[in-house]
Design an enzyme around this catalytic site. Structure first.
Site, short mmCIF file in Angstrom:
data_model
loop_
_atom_site.label_atom_id
_atom_site.label_comp_id
_atom_site.label_asym_id
_atom_site.label_seq_id
_atom_site.Cartn_x
_atom_site.Cartn_y
_atom_site.Cartn_z
N GLU A 11 0.82 -1.21 0.00
CA GLU A 11 0.00 0.00 0.00
C GLU A 11 0.86 1.27 0.00
O GLU A 11 0.37 2.34 -0.32
CB GLU A 11 -0.91 0.02 1.23
CG GLU A 11 -2.04 -1.00 1.16
CD GLU A 11 -2.75 -1.17 2.49
OE1 GLU A 11 -3.98 -1.19 2.50
OE2 GLU A 11 -2.08 -1.28 3.53
N ASP A 213 -12.88 -4.04 -1.91
CA ASP A 213 -13.82 -5.17 -1.92
C ASP A 213 -15.10 -4.74 -1.22
O ASP A 213 -15.16 -3.67 -0.62
CB ASP A 213 -13.20 -6.38 -1.20
CG ASP A 213 -12.83 -6.05 0.24
OD1 ASP A 213 -11.68 -5.69 0.47
OD2 ASP A 213 -13.71 -6.11 1.12
N1 ADE Z 1 -9.53 -4.12 4.38
C1 ADE Z 1 -9.88 -4.25 3.08
N2 ADE Z 1 -10.97 -5.02 2.97
C2 ADE Z 1 -11.32 -5.39 4.21
C3 ADE Z 1 -12.34 -6.20 4.73
N3 ADE Z 1 -13.24 -6.78 3.93
N4 ADE Z 1 -12.39 -6.37 6.08
C4 ADE Z 1 -11.47 -5.80 6.88
N5 ADE Z 1 -10.48 -5.03 6.43
C5 ADE Z 1 -10.40 -4.82 5.11
#
Ligand code: ADE
Length: 244
Positions: A11, A213
């Site tokens: 990142e 996501d």
């Molecule tokens: N960081 C990126 N996606 C995530 C998720 N689904 N749950 C926790 N931290 C995250």
């Protein structure tokens, strides 16, 4: 000096590539990179995942470097129907969704601070930097990555963030978070911990999260790839505008 923290090496990689006059120090299994980024003195570090890892890294930064401001940057899972992959969240209030000392304290209340959430500083300058970045984002991200991750017309949202020591990939959990923390738009694993340390040491804090996501069954996308190819370059483009 401005500190920039991410959870993962991927990142922060694009920022590391641009860092000039670099020197490094290792403490507590973390490597702190000091140098000049777009003409500003900065220290870059990846904290590793989770609230403990990010809290100790933040404390070390504040105690060992002359820090004026901390910016966290990285990815997050969306828990809002309005957010898509590639959108950007600028954090307003940060909750620890896994903090519950009831019945002694209300759920989410941080003992002795008398608060359920911690706030970021005034983010107007950061929001302007993001808006400017969004008009040129395709010059920072390869077109095949834009296609691969289905990024279309990314937008910025100013919203609350829920942090916890859990990777969320479950629609039932999203429903529960939507009910308990209706203003939270995304989930991640560090922001509220960094915000708490910054509050306790009186250091201005802000946070930029790129949606990677939707915190559901499909949440385990190629995470390191997204972080490196998308989130890291988003951070680079945004901070270039922010420091200008
Ligand atoms: N960081 C990126 N996606 C995530 C998720 N689904 N749950 C926790 N931290 C995250």
């Amino acid at each position: 000096m401005i500190a920039i923290i991410s959870a993962m090496q991927e990142e922060i990689q694009a920022l590391l590539n641009e860092l000039k006059n670099k020197s490094t120090t290792i403490k507590g299994m973390r490597k702190y990179y000091v140098g000049d980024l777009f003409g500003k003195k900065v220290v870059l570090v990846f904290s590793r995942w989770g609230k403990v890892a990010s809290a100790v890294t933040t404390t070390q930064l504040i105690n060992d470097f002359p820090i004026d401001e901390i910016i966290f940057t990285g990815v997050a899972g969306s828990i809002s129907k309005n957010l898509n992959i590639g959108d950007i969240v600028i954090g307003k209030n940060l909750y620890q969704h896994d903090l519950n000392a009831s019945p002694l304290y209300n759920q989410f209340e941080i003992p002795l601070l008398n608060k359920n959430a911690l706030s970021t500083v005034n983010t107007t300058k950061l929001e302007n930097a993001v808006q400017k970045f969004l008009t040129t984002f395709n010059t920072y991200i390869h077109s095949e990555d834009i296609k691969r991750f289905h990024i279309t017309n990314p937008k910025m949202v100013l919203g609350d963030i829920a942090s916890g020591d859990q990777f969320i990939s479950d629609t039932k959990k999203i429903e529960s978070l939507n009910h308990l923390l209706p203003t939270a738009v995304c989930v991640e694993m560090e922001g509220a911990a960094v915000a708490q340390v910054c509050f306790e040491y009186d250091i201005p804090f802000s946070i930029i999260r790129t949606i990677s996501d939707k915190a559901n069954d499909n949440a385990t996308i190629d995470f390191p790839k997204f972080a490196k190819a998308v989130a890291s370059n988003y951070a680079l483009g945004i901070l270039k505008n922010y420091f200008a």
